[in-house]
Design an enzyme around this catalytic site. Sequence first.
Site, PDB file in Angstrom:
ATOM      1  N   SER A 185       0.852  -1.189   0.000  1.00  0.00           N
ATOM      2  CA  SER A 185       0.000   0.000   0.000  1.00  0.00           C
ATOM      3  C   SER A 185       0.883   1.232   0.000  1.00  0.00           C
ATOM      4  O   SER A 185       1.959   1.244   0.602  1.00  0.00           O
ATOM      5  CB  SER A 185      -0.888   0.031   1.238  1.00  0.00           C
ATOM      6  OG  SER A 185      -1.499   1.307   1.345  1.00  0.00           O
ATOM      7  N   TYR A 241      -2.519  -0.892  10.011  1.00  0.00           N
ATOM      8  CA  TYR A 241      -2.582  -1.352   8.618  1.00  0.00           C
ATOM      9  C   TYR A 241      -1.262  -1.048   7.913  1.00  0.00           C
ATOM     10  O   TYR A 241      -0.691  -1.908   7.232  1.00  0.00           O
ATOM     11  CB  TYR A 241      -3.757  -0.657   7.913  1.00  0.00           C
ATOM     12  CG  TYR A 241      -3.863  -0.949   6.428  1.00  0.00           C
ATOM     13  CD1 TYR A 241      -4.298  -2.182   5.968  1.00  0.00           C
ATOM     14  CD2 TYR A 241      -3.544   0.033   5.489  1.00  0.00           C
ATOM     15  CE1 TYR A 241      -4.403  -2.441   4.607  1.00  0.00           C
ATOM     16  CE2 TYR A 241      -3.653  -0.218   4.126  1.00  0.00           C
ATOM     17  CZ  TYR A 241      -4.082  -1.460   3.689  1.00  0.00           C
ATOM     18  OH  TYR A 241      -4.184  -1.699   2.334  1.00  0.00           O
TER      19      TYR A 241
END
Length: 262
Positions: free
Chosen positions: A157, A171
């Site tokens: 990401s 995350y």
Amino acid sequence: MSYPERFTIPTREVLRERSFAGKIALVTGGSTGIGAAVVRRLAEEGASVAFTYFASRDAAWELERELFDAGQIAVAMRVDARSVEETRACIRELVDGFGRIDMLVNNAGLACAGAIENYDLDALEAMVAVNVKAPFLAIREALPHMPAGGRIINVGSVSSDYMPYPGQAAYTMTKSAITGLTRGLARELAGRGITINTVQPGRVETGLLRVLGDAYETVGRSTPMGRFGTATEVASVIEFLCSDAAAYVTGAHIRVDGGVSV
Ligand SMILES: NC(=O)c1ccc[n+]([C@@H]2O[C@H](COP(=O)([O-])OP(=O)(O)OC[C@H]3O[C@@H](n4cnc5c(N)ncnc54)[C@H](OP(=O)(O)O)[C@@H]3O)[C@@H](O)[C@H]2O)c1
């Protein structure tokens, strides 16, 4: 005016050389979003694709049917990415059927948000298991069956490099682990002719962004391009990294984020 038959222009389908003909691919989390777009791209290019799902059985079966009807090969397998046994069984089944694995796309992922003081620890464990442990396991189990020319793509990401919102630390921690795994293994696998890279999506319009809640629309509009990315735009980059053209690309982290991190 009609042309003699031998001058008939071939259809695009006839002209097109399918770049992954004869290749075997495994895509984790292929039921929805980016994973489903990757499954479609690889299958359209002639690969035989196995893809895993966990909760989204109907979507997975629908995708399998869609590709079957289009004359492509894609097989849905219910595999909990967190489980060593299930991952091992999936790879065994794939190798029994196809003999090897040429491409592994570690795409399955979870996103949970929250302030650290009251972060849900079950959510943390689930994210670490799916986002970090699962790719490690899949690579470990697939590698003995991956010949020279093999491709591993980890979906990370852009949040590893760019963090505009609070509540994303856990995350991001899991996605930064993926870049570490990619970098570490790139050197280890280079001598075997296997490449490994990370693709780092920005804000892509999939179910995962439910985590944004009320901020969803604003987040999409606030990118430099004024929109979310699409799953297909991420899949295109993964397709490139799987191709022969990307043979000298390894250990790279490639952002597909519409400029959000610039
Ligand atoms: N969308 C974004 O903006 C964005 C941004 C950066 C990175 N990413 C990354 O992109 C990847 C794909 O996400 P997405 O955006 O396409 O979201 P998505 O549509 O929610 O896809 C997530 C996929 O992961 C699978 N999955 C989750 N837990 C699993 C488990 N235990 N076992 C097997 N599969 C499991 C899901 O399968 P089931 O539904 O069948 O359980 C689903 O296919 C993720 O790694 C995510 O972190 C997305």
